[in-house]
Design an enzyme around this catalytic site. Structure first.
Site, PDB file in Angstrom:
ATOM      1  N   HIS A   1      -7.441  -4.837   9.952  1.00 15.44           N
ATOM      2  CA  HIS A   1      -7.145  -4.527   8.551  1.00 15.44           C
ATOM      3  C   HIS A   1      -5.846  -5.206   8.096  1.00 15.44           C
ATOM      4  CE1 HIS A   1      -5.018  -0.548   9.759  1.00 15.44           C
ATOM      5  NE2 HIS A   1      -4.086  -1.257   9.151  1.00 15.44           N
TER       6      HIS A   1
ATOM      7  N   GLU B   1      -9.780  -1.888   5.113  1.00 21.87           N
ATOM      8  CA  GLU B   1     -10.474  -1.640   6.367  1.00 21.87           C
ATOM      9  C   GLU B   1     -11.701  -2.556   6.488  1.00 21.87           C
ATOM     10  OE1 GLU B   1      -9.053   0.098   8.498  1.00 21.87           O
ATOM     11  OE2 GLU B   1      -8.365   2.046   7.812  1.00 21.87           O
TER      12      GLU B   1
ATOM     13  N   ASN C   1      -7.947  -3.065  14.052  1.00 19.36           N
ATOM     14  CA  ASN C   1      -9.312  -3.429  13.655  1.00 19.36           C
ATOM     15  C   ASN C   1      -9.330  -4.609  12.665  1.00 19.36           C
ATOM     16  OD1 ASN C   1      -8.330  -2.272  11.348  1.00 19.36           O
ATOM     17  ND2 ASN C   1      -9.749  -0.549  11.304  1.00 19.36           N
TER      18      ASN C   1
ATOM     19  N   ASP D   1       0.814  -1.220   0.000  1.00 26.34           N
ATOM     20  CA  ASP D   1       0.000   0.000   0.000  1.00 26.34           C
ATOM     21  C   ASP D   1       0.847   1.270   0.000  1.00 26.34           C
ATOM     22  OD1 ASP D   1       0.941  -0.363   2.604  1.00 26.34           O
ATOM     23  OD2 ASP D   1      -1.018  -0.849   3.415  1.00 26.34           O
TER      24      ASP D   1
END
Ligand code: GLP
Length: 244
Positions: free
Chosen positions: A138, A143, A136, A67
């Site tokens: 990810h 996400e 979370n 990313d």
């Protein structure tokens, strides 16, 4: 999932480093998928040391990073491009033309996503993809709620992710709002995955990943349970909430 429990961050890094070196030695033209964040930094340091000792060469290696932030030039110290040069690439003998990261600064993000996805496939997929995990769940910057079928795409970052990554920036407001990330399906196409998890902060995520059978887009990393060649390296602190 092959689970490897190790003592601490250093052990995790050393273990991951050895697995990468083994892949480089097994393949004629190894394709590595790489990650940013604090988790893989020790592994990169170990790879640099192995290179300096003459134990490994990166001459025939290609890399694809997961990313990159939108709106930061590759030369921006907060970009993932800069991070990778600083933490690994500038210290080893890799051919810079074989280094790939999404470019979040071309002005045409949709085209960039298509091109990046195509370049991963042209390389005949990733032999070994290194992953970290967000609080979370990810992976990359996928996400919660991201479709499992997603390919390289632009994402709006969760407030919690921007908060977690603010430590790298001067001001919280400087953290970009968007990023380009490999999709979940892109990641799942990798021939082998190495998921690294260290530290108490990740303990809840580890528990959810390993002790909750549900595979749900609400917790992106849960899809990794379906990969047939994945190793998860967990240190004691990250595994501290596990039942056994
Ligand atoms: C970041 C990156 C991920 C990384 C994760 C965990 O936002 N996009 O690729 O795995 O969050 O980061 P860290 O290793 O710093 O905990």
């Amino acid at each position: 999932m092959n689970i490897v429990r190790v003592k601490d961050y250093q052990d995790m890094s050393r273990h991951a480093c050895q697995r990468i070196i083994a892949t480089i030695k097994e393949q004629a033209n190894p394709v590595l998928g790489l990650a940013t964040g604090s988790t893989p930094e020790g592994m990169y340091q170990c790879l640099i040391e192995a290179f300096n000792k003459g134990e490994v060469s990166f001459r025939d290696v290609s890399t694809f990073n997961l990313d990159e932030y939108v709106g930061l030039a590759p030369s921006d110290p907060n970009s993932y491009n800069y991070f990778m040069q600083d933490k690994l690439f500038s210290h080893i003998d890799i051919d810079q033309s074989q280094v790939h990261l999404p470019n979040g600064n071309t002005g045409d993000n949709q085209q960039e996503c298509k091109d990046y996805e195509a370049s991963v496939h042209q390389a005949n997929e990733i032999d070994l993809q290194v992953l970290g995990i967000g609080l979370n769940g990810h992976i990359g910057f996928n996400e919660p709620g991201t479709p499992f079928s997603s390919r390289t795409h632009v994402v709006e970052l969760d407030a919690s992710t921007r908060e977690a990554n603010a430590r790298f920036f001067e001001k919280k407001e400087d953290v970009p709002t968007h990023a380009i990330t490999m999709g979940i399906a892109t990641i799942m196409d990798s021939k082998e995955i190495l998921l690294l998890i260290s530290g108490e902060k990740k303990a809840e995520a580890v528990k959810r990943l390993l002790e909750n059978d549900e595979i749900s887009e609400d917790f992106p990393a849960s899809i990794l349970r379906k990969h047939d060649n994945i190793t998860v390296i967990i240190d004691e602190a990250a595994g501290s909430l596990l039942a056994d």
